[in-house]
Design an enzyme around this catalytic site. Structure first.
Site, PDB file in Angstrom:
ATOM      1  N   CYS A   1     -24.642 -16.006 -14.974  1.00  0.00           N
ATOM      2  CA  CYS A   1     -25.753 -16.241 -15.901  1.00  0.00           C
ATOM      3  C   CYS A   1     -25.385 -17.425 -16.786  1.00  0.00           C
ATOM      4  O   CYS A   1     -24.407 -17.364 -17.531  1.00  0.00           O
ATOM      5  CB  CYS A   1     -25.940 -14.962 -16.717  1.00  0.00           C
ATOM      6  SG  CYS A   1     -27.138 -15.109 -18.017  1.00  0.00           S
TER       7      CYS A   1
ATOM      8  N   HIS B   1     -42.342  -8.327 -20.880  1.00  0.00           N
ATOM      9  CA  HIS B   1     -42.058  -7.395 -21.992  1.00  0.00           C
ATOM     10  C   HIS B   1     -43.268  -6.674 -22.598  1.00  0.00           C
ATOM     11  O   HIS B   1     -43.089  -5.755 -23.393  1.00  0.00           O
ATOM     12  CB  HIS B   1     -41.269  -8.062 -23.127  1.00  0.00           C
ATOM     13  CG  HIS B   1     -40.063  -8.812 -22.665  1.00  0.00           C
ATOM     14  ND1 HIS B   1     -39.157  -8.290 -21.778  1.00  0.00           N
ATOM     15  CD2 HIS B   1     -39.620 -10.064 -22.963  1.00  0.00           C
ATOM     16  CE1 HIS B   1     -38.192  -9.183 -21.551  1.00  0.00           C
ATOM     17  NE2 HIS B   1     -38.462 -10.255 -22.240  1.00  0.00           N
TER      18      HIS B   1
ATOM     19  N   SER C   1     -40.156 -13.449 -18.468  1.00  0.00           N
ATOM     20  CA  SER C   1     -39.851 -12.438 -19.489  1.00  0.00           C
ATOM     21  C   SER C   1     -41.180 -11.929 -20.028  1.00  0.00           C
ATOM     22  O   SER C   1     -41.753 -12.524 -20.931  1.00  0.00           O
ATOM     23  CB  SER C   1     -39.028 -13.074 -20.605  1.00  0.00           C
ATOM     24  OG  SER C   1     -37.785 -13.465 -20.092  1.00  0.00           O
TER      25      SER C   1
ATOM     26  N   GLY D   1     -31.113 -19.896 -24.515  1.00  0.00           N
ATOM     27  CA  GLY D   1     -32.069 -20.999 -24.452  1.00  0.00           C
ATOM     28  C   GLY D   1     -33.221 -20.794 -23.489  1.00  0.00           C
ATOM     29  O   GLY D   1     -33.239 -19.871 -22.687  1.00  0.00           O
ATOM     30  N   GLU D   2     -34.193 -21.693 -23.624  1.00  0.00           N
ATOM     31  CA  GLU D   2     -35.389 -21.653 -22.777  1.00  0.00           C
ATOM     32  C   GLU D   2     -35.287 -22.806 -21.763  1.00  0.00           C
ATOM     33  O   GLU D   2     -35.471 -23.976 -22.116  1.00  0.00           O
ATOM     34  CB  GLU D   2     -36.630 -21.796 -23.678  1.00  0.00           C
ATOM     35  CG  GLU D   2     -37.932 -22.003 -22.946  1.00  0.00           C
ATOM     36  CD  GLU D   2     -38.170 -21.033 -21.792  1.00  0.00           C
ATOM     37  OE1 GLU D   2     -38.216 -19.819 -22.016  1.00  0.00           O
ATOM     38  OE2 GLU D   2     -38.307 -21.509 -20.650  1.00  0.00           O
TER      39      GLU D   2
ATOM     40  N   CYS E   1     -34.465 -10.626 -29.373  1.00  0.00           N
ATOM     41  CA  CYS E   1     -33.403 -11.442 -28.762  1.00  0.00           C
ATOM     42  C   CYS E   1     -32.509 -12.042 -29.828  1.00  0.00           C
ATOM     43  O   CYS E   1     -32.996 -12.678 -30.771  1.00  0.00           O
ATOM     44  CB  CYS E   1     -34.040 -12.548 -27.918  1.00  0.00           C
ATOM     45  SG  CYS E   1     -32.818 -13.732 -27.311  1.00  0.00           S
TER      46      CYS E   1
ATOM     47  N   CYS F   1     -32.012 -21.413 -29.504  1.00  0.00           N
ATOM     48  CA  CYS F   1     -33.353 -21.421 -28.890  1.00  0.00           C
ATOM     49  C   CYS F   1     -34.381 -21.696 -29.979  1.00  0.00           C
ATOM     50  O   CYS F   1     -34.214 -21.264 -31.108  1.00  0.00           O
ATOM     51  CB  CYS F   1     -33.629 -20.066 -28.236  1.00  0.00           C
ATOM     52  SG  CYS F   1     -35.114 -20.029 -27.214  1.00  0.00           S
TER      53      CYS F   1
ATOM     54  N   GLU G   1     -22.602 -19.498 -24.107  1.00  0.00           N
ATOM     55  CA  GLU G   1     -22.079 -18.353 -23.377  1.00  0.00           C
ATOM     56  C   GLU G   1     -22.451 -18.429 -21.904  1.00  0.00           C
ATOM     57  O   GLU G   1     -23.543 -18.864 -21.548  1.00  0.00           O
ATOM     58  CB  GLU G   1     -22.719 -17.086 -23.918  1.00  0.00           C
ATOM     59  CG  GLU G   1     -22.405 -16.855 -25.349  1.00  0.00           C
ATOM     60  CD  GLU G   1     -23.157 -15.656 -25.875  1.00  0.00           C
ATOM     61  OE1 GLU G   1     -23.007 -15.363 -27.047  1.00  0.00           O
ATOM     62  OE2 GLU G   1     -23.907 -15.033 -25.102  1.00  0.00           O
TER      63      GLU G   1
ATOM     64  N   CYS H   1     -27.266 -11.485 -24.300  1.00  0.00           N
ATOM     65  CA  CYS H   1     -27.573 -12.855 -24.661  1.00  0.00           C
ATOM     66  C   CYS H   1     -27.297 -13.180 -26.135  1.00  0.00           C
ATOM     67  O   CYS H   1     -27.858 -12.561 -27.026  1.00  0.00           O
ATOM     68  CB  CYS H   1     -29.075 -12.966 -24.363  1.00  0.00           C
ATOM     69  SG  CYS H   1     -29.880 -14.476 -24.536  1.00  0.00           S
TER      70      CYS H   1
ATOM     71  N   CYS I   1     -38.203 -14.781 -30.025  1.00  0.00           N
ATOM     72  CA  CYS I   1     -38.541 -13.455 -29.507  1.00  0.00           C
ATOM     73  C   CYS I   1     -37.812 -12.438 -30.396  1.00  0.00           C
ATOM     74  O   CYS I   1     -36.625 -12.608 -30.682  1.00  0.00           O
ATOM     75  CB  CYS I   1     -38.113 -13.334 -28.048  1.00  0.00           C
ATOM     76  SG  CYS I   1     -38.867 -14.619 -27.032  1.00  0.00           S
TER      77      CYS I   1
HETATM   78  N1  SAH Z   1     -35.296 -17.984 -22.549  1.00  0.00           N
HETATM   79  C1  SAH Z   1     -35.422 -17.443 -21.260  1.00  0.00           C
HETATM   80  C2  SAH Z   1     -34.100 -17.142 -20.592  1.00  0.00           C
HETATM   81  C3  SAH Z   1     -33.020 -16.545 -21.455  1.00  0.00           C
HETATM   82  S1  SAH Z   1     -33.258 -14.897 -22.039  1.00  0.00           S
HETATM   83  C4  SAH Z   1     -36.294 -16.207 -21.273  1.00  0.00           C
HETATM   84  O1  SAH Z   1     -36.644 -15.741 -22.337  1.00  0.00           O
HETATM   85  O2  SAH Z   1     -36.651 -15.751 -20.192  1.00  0.00           O
HETATM   86  C5  SAH Z   1     -32.852 -13.925 -20.600  1.00  0.00           C
HETATM   87  C6  SAH Z   1     -33.453 -12.515 -20.586  1.00  0.00           C
HETATM   88  O3  SAH Z   1     -32.753 -11.658 -21.499  1.00  0.00           O
HETATM   89  C7  SAH Z   1     -34.900 -12.503 -21.003  1.00  0.00           C
HETATM   90  O4  SAH Z   1     -35.671 -11.693 -20.150  1.00  0.00           O
HETATM   91  C8  SAH Z   1     -34.826 -11.882 -22.363  1.00  0.00           C
HETATM   92  O5  SAH Z   1     -36.046 -11.333 -22.685  1.00  0.00           O
HETATM   93  C9  SAH Z   1     -33.691 -10.890 -22.211  1.00  0.00           C
HETATM   94  N2  SAH Z   1     -33.107 -10.426 -23.480  1.00  0.00           N
HETATM   95  C10 SAH Z   1     -32.910 -11.141 -24.600  1.00  0.00           C
HETATM   96  N3  SAH Z   1     -32.350 -10.369 -25.560  1.00  0.00           N
HETATM   97  C11 SAH Z   1     -32.175  -9.134 -25.041  1.00  0.00           C
HETATM   98  C12 SAH Z   1     -31.634  -7.898 -25.538  1.00  0.00           C
HETATM   99  N4  SAH Z   1     -31.147  -7.803 -26.764  1.00  0.00           N
HETATM  100  N5  SAH Z   1     -31.612  -6.840 -24.715  1.00  0.00           N
HETATM  101  C13 SAH Z   1     -32.078  -6.931 -23.437  1.00  0.00           C
HETATM  102  N6  SAH Z   1     -32.610  -8.071 -22.919  1.00  0.00           N
HETATM  103  C14 SAH Z   1     -32.662  -9.167 -23.707  1.00  0.00           C
HETATM  104 FE1  SF4 Z   2     -36.908 -15.678 -26.340  1.00  0.00          FE
HETATM  105 FE2  SF4 Z   2     -35.389 -16.331 -24.204  1.00  0.00          FE
HETATM  106 FE3  SF4 Z   2     -35.266 -17.805 -26.489  1.00  0.00          FE
HETATM  107 FE4  SF4 Z   2     -34.273 -15.343 -26.437  1.00  0.00          FE
HETATM  108  S1  SF4 Z   2     -33.539 -17.087 -25.253  1.00  0.00           S
HETATM  109  S2  SF4 Z   2     -35.565 -16.251 -28.074  1.00  0.00           S
HETATM  110  S3  SF4 Z   2     -35.682 -14.279 -25.048  1.00  0.00           S
HETATM  111  S4  SF4 Z   2     -37.058 -17.561 -25.144  1.00  0.00           S
END
Ligand code: SAH
Ligand code: SF4
Length: 396
Positions: free
Chosen positions: A129, A247, A245, A191-192, A143, A136, A115, A365, A140
């Site tokens: 974005c 949180h 991130s 992804g990370e 997510c 991933c 995406e 995401c 988390c």
């Molecule tokens: N993996 C990386 C980048 C992708 S996630 C990371 O975790 O930073 C991008 C952002 O979207 C992160 O801050 C993540 O915590 C947030 N995110 C993921 N799922 C979400 C959701 N359902 N609602 C709001 N933010 C979310």
């Molecule tokens: Fe966590 Fe970012 Fe991976 Fe989602 S994309 S599982 S927020 S590391």
């Protein structure tokens, strides 16, 4: 939640396709030069000049056919055509929200879909974005991408292709320095990014090149869940902006929300952040904080956040939780988000609430992908039912 860490699937079908023409998009300038030489298209002496010529066609004009390169001889165009490609990957879904957010589902190869989301101008800057992996390995708990297994890392070609596709769709060729819609790139899709740093770094070299797309490193933000040992390398290699991130403000809760915290706890993370190159008031770290009702949204936690970040040039993004089907959390009430934001504001951090964008098109995401898979699954079931009904009538 102590979810198992998923392993990288390196089965052949999931690797980038290695047969067929090689994508030129996504190669750094030196890689482009080397590719032209190693495939015998130009000799060493002319390689730099030729690469510069192609670079301009690809990234300034956005051409998708070698025949559009009118100052390149027909013979060379044919040779390029035989070895390389400028074709874009296919867009399998495109949705435009009422608020202007655009979301693309892009098919890189069979079973490899990612995406990309364009978030239109907020204060004259529009962000794209991009995804860095398919799925991933981290889990988390809030997510949706975390619930999808990792298929593979994206290549630099596939990361840059996301930018090319969005610019095609927004009509942003040739590159102009004025009236741009995509002014910023955020690595906040699926992804990370720090688990795919080589390709992320190459893609930033390409995207930031000022004779091409020209979106500078200060306008590029890489978001990480906190892969501490890779943070210094990210800073040295890319000089991009850093987003974390976070949180949660204590290890107990962060271990639960971002399980990677068990490996790299908050104190270690903060040390790595403080050492990030060139931090100043004009180069701040963004801290993302997803607002989860009754989980991390108390005012005591807002105060703990301010305390934790003291001394770090920081911006805070409060992100209203974007729920997905069967997600274990709810978004905090709006009043609570505002009260939380007040505490943070009073400590000197401005406008921290990120407005939810594109909710009508599943812009969170990892959501469009699963939604379209659901639609496709139900479409498939409908077709199967129709086929069954047809064969039943033809048998009778
Ligand atoms: N993996 C990386 C980048 C992708 S996630 C990371 O975790 O930073 C991008 C952002 O979207 C992160 O801050 C993540 O915590 C947030 N995110 C993921 N799922 C979400 C959701 N359902 N609602 C709001 N933010 C979310
Ligand atoms: Fe966590 Fe970012 Fe991976 Fe989602 S994309 S599982 S927020 S590391």
């Amino acid at each position: 939640m102590n979810a198992p860490v998923k392993s990288l699937d390196l089965s052949f079908s999931n690797r980038p396709e290695t047969t067929g023409p090689i994508p030129l998009v996504g190669m750094t300038r030196p890689q482009l030069r080397d590719a032209l030489v190693s495939h015998g298209l130009v000799d060493e002496k002319k390689a730099k000049m030729r690469a510069e010529q192609l670079w301009r066609w690809i990234y300034h004009y956005g051409v998708t056919e070698f025949d559009q390169m009118t100052n390149v001889s027909k013979g060379l165009r044919q040779q390029l055509e035989a070895k390389f490609t400028l074709a874009r990957p296919e867009i399998t879904e495109r949705r435009v929200s009422v608020d202007g957010t655009r979301k693309y589902l892009i098919r890189m190869a069979s079973g490899v879909e990612v995406e990309t989301v364009f978030i239109p101008a907020v204060a004259r800057s529009g962000a794209l974005c991009v995804s860095s992996q398919v799925g991933c390995t981290l889990n988390c708990t809030f997510c949706h991408t975390g619930t999808q297994p990792l298929v593979r890392n994206l290549t630099s070609a596939e990361i840059v292709a996301q930018v090319m596709i969005a610019r095609d769709d927004l009509g942003e060729w040739p590159t102009s320095n004025e009236d741009r819609q995509i002014t910023n790139i955020v690595y906040m899709g699926m992804g990370e990014p720090l688990y795919n740093l080589d390709h992320v770094s190459d893609s930033i070299d390409v995207i930031s090149d000022h004779e091409g797309i020209g979106i500078g490193r200060r306008r590029t933000t890489v978001s990480t869940s906190g892969v501490v040992p890779k943070i210094p390398e990210l800073g040295e290699r890319t000089r991009s902006m850093l987003a974390i991130s976070l949180h949660a403000t204590n290890d107990e809760l962060r271990n639960e929300l971002v399980p990677l915290n068990k490996k790299y706890p908050i104190a270690e993370l903060m040390d790595a952040i403080r050492a990030y190159p060139d931090l100043s008031n004009s180069k701040r770290v963004t801290f993302e904080y997803v607002m989860l009702k009754g989980v991390n949204d108390s005012l005591a936690e807002a105060r703990a956040l301010v305390k934790l970040l003291s001394g770090v040039p920081a911006k805070i993004n409060l992100i209203p939780f974007n729920p997905w089907p069967d997600s274990p959390y709810e978004c905090s009430d709006w009043d609570q988000i505002e009260a939380f934001a007040d505490v943070v504001n009073r400590a000197g951090y401005a406008s921290p609430i990120r407005t939810p964008r594109g909710r009508d098109i599943f812009a969170a995401c990892g959501q469009l992908k699963s939604e379209s898979q659901k639609i496709r699954a139900s479409e498939r079931r409908r077709l199967e039912r129709e086929a069954e009904a047809q064969s039943a009538t033809s048998e009778s």
